[in-house]
Design a protein around this motif. Sequence first.
Motif, mmCIF file in Angstrom:
data_model
loop_
_atom_site.group_PDB
_atom_site.id
_atom_site.type_symbol
_atom_site.label_atom_id
_atom_site.label_comp_id
_atom_site.label_asym_id
_atom_site.label_seq_id
_atom_site.Cartn_x
_atom_site.Cartn_y
_atom_site.Cartn_z
ATOM 1 N N ILE A 125 47.266 -31.746 77.792
ATOM 2 C CA ILE A 125 47.147 -30.971 79.036
ATOM 3 C C ILE A 125 46.415 -29.653 78.776
ATOM 4 O O ILE A 125 45.547 -29.244 79.555
ATOM 5 N N THR A 126 46.734 -28.987 77.674
ATOM 6 C CA THR A 126 46.059 -27.735 77.329
ATOM 7 C C THR A 126 44.562 -27.950 77.122
ATOM 8 O O THR A 126 43.738 -27.180 77.617
ATOM 9 N N LEU A 127 44.214 -29.016 76.409
ATOM 10 C CA LEU A 127 42.793 -29.306 76.190
ATOM 11 C C LEU A 127 42.086 -29.662 77.497
ATOM 12 O O LEU A 127 40.939 -29.250 77.721
ATOM 13 N N LEU A 128 42.750 -30.421 78.367
ATOM 14 C CA LEU A 128 42.137 -30.790 79.650
ATOM 15 C C LEU A 128 41.925 -29.566 80.540
ATOM 16 O O LEU A 128 40.898 -29.467 81.220
ATOM 17 N N ILE A 129 42.863 -28.640 80.532
ATOM 18 C CA ILE A 129 42.693 -27.414 81.322
ATOM 19 C C ILE A 129 41.495 -26.620 80.802
ATOM 20 O O ILE A 129 40.662 -26.146 81.584
ATOM 21 N N SER A 130 41.387 -26.486 79.479
ATOM 22 C CA SER A 130 40.257 -25.755 78.896
ATOM 23 C C SER A 130 38.929 -26.434 79.240
ATOM 24 O O SER A 130 37.951 -25.767 79.601
ATOM 25 N N CYS A 131 38.886 -27.762 79.134
ATOM 26 C CA CYS A 131 37.662 -28.501 79.488
ATOM 27 C C CYS A 131 37.347 -28.363 80.970
ATOM 28 O O CYS A 131 36.182 -28.229 81.357
ATOM 29 N N GLY A 132 38.377 -28.379 81.802
ATOM 30 C CA GLY A 132 38.175 -28.235 83.246
ATOM 31 C C GLY A 132 37.571 -26.890 83.602
ATOM 32 O O GLY A 132 36.665 -26.797 84.429
ATOM 33 N N ILE A 133 38.063 -25.825 82.978
ATOM 34 C CA ILE A 133 37.513 -24.492 83.224
ATOM 35 C C ILE A 133 36.049 -24.439 82.789
ATOM 36 O O ILE A 133 35.188 -23.917 83.507
ATOM 37 N N GLY A 134 35.756 -24.994 81.613
ATOM 38 C CA GLY A 134 34.375 -25.013 81.133
ATOM 39 C C GLY A 134 33.451 -25.797 82.040
ATOM 40 O O GLY A 134 32.344 -25.360 82.355
ATOM 41 N N LEU A 135 33.891 -26.970 82.488
ATOM 42 C CA LEU A 135 33.068 -27.784 83.395
ATOM 43 C C LEU A 135 32.867 -27.100 84.741
ATOM 44 O O LEU A 135 31.778 -27.137 85.312
ATOM 45 N N PHE A 136 33.921 -26.476 85.260
ATOM 46 C CA PHE A 136 33.809 -25.788 86.544
ATOM 47 C C PHE A 136 32.726 -24.715 86.489
ATOM 48 O O PHE A 136 31.848 -24.656 87.347
#
Length: 134
Positions: free
Chosen positions: A30-41
């Motif tokens: 979940i932590t990695l997905l949140i970080s990736c989501g912020i980067g993609l956004f």
Amino acid sequence: MAPKDEEREFSIHTGEIPLFGSVDYAMFVITLLISCGIGLFYAIVDRKKNTTKDFLLGGQNMHPVPVALSLMVTFMSAMTLLGNPAEIYNYHTMWWWLCVSMVIAMWMVSQIFVPFFYRLQNESVFEVSPCELS
């Protein structure tokens, strides 16, 4: 019923190394997905900003709070958070002298160096030429 701390066997006593469980793996993912989501956004939203100034300086229009938080997170690494208790345990009150010196150093940097480099409008301290310093 969970065992109390006095009854719990720690790895230093048993020699067994505790491993990740399913909840640990879930939180890690979940932590990695949140970080990736912020980067993609921000990669999608800011895809038109291609200049070096926009990339390195945020267009120089960022609010001071995120800049301060970013600097704090950069300064406070995981090693610092893990190492401070051990340093205090080993060296007792001598650790406070380092804390006092860090406060003085941060004040000096914020009052002397940051305004100086900000006025030069450089993107990195490595761009400063000797002529600009005088």
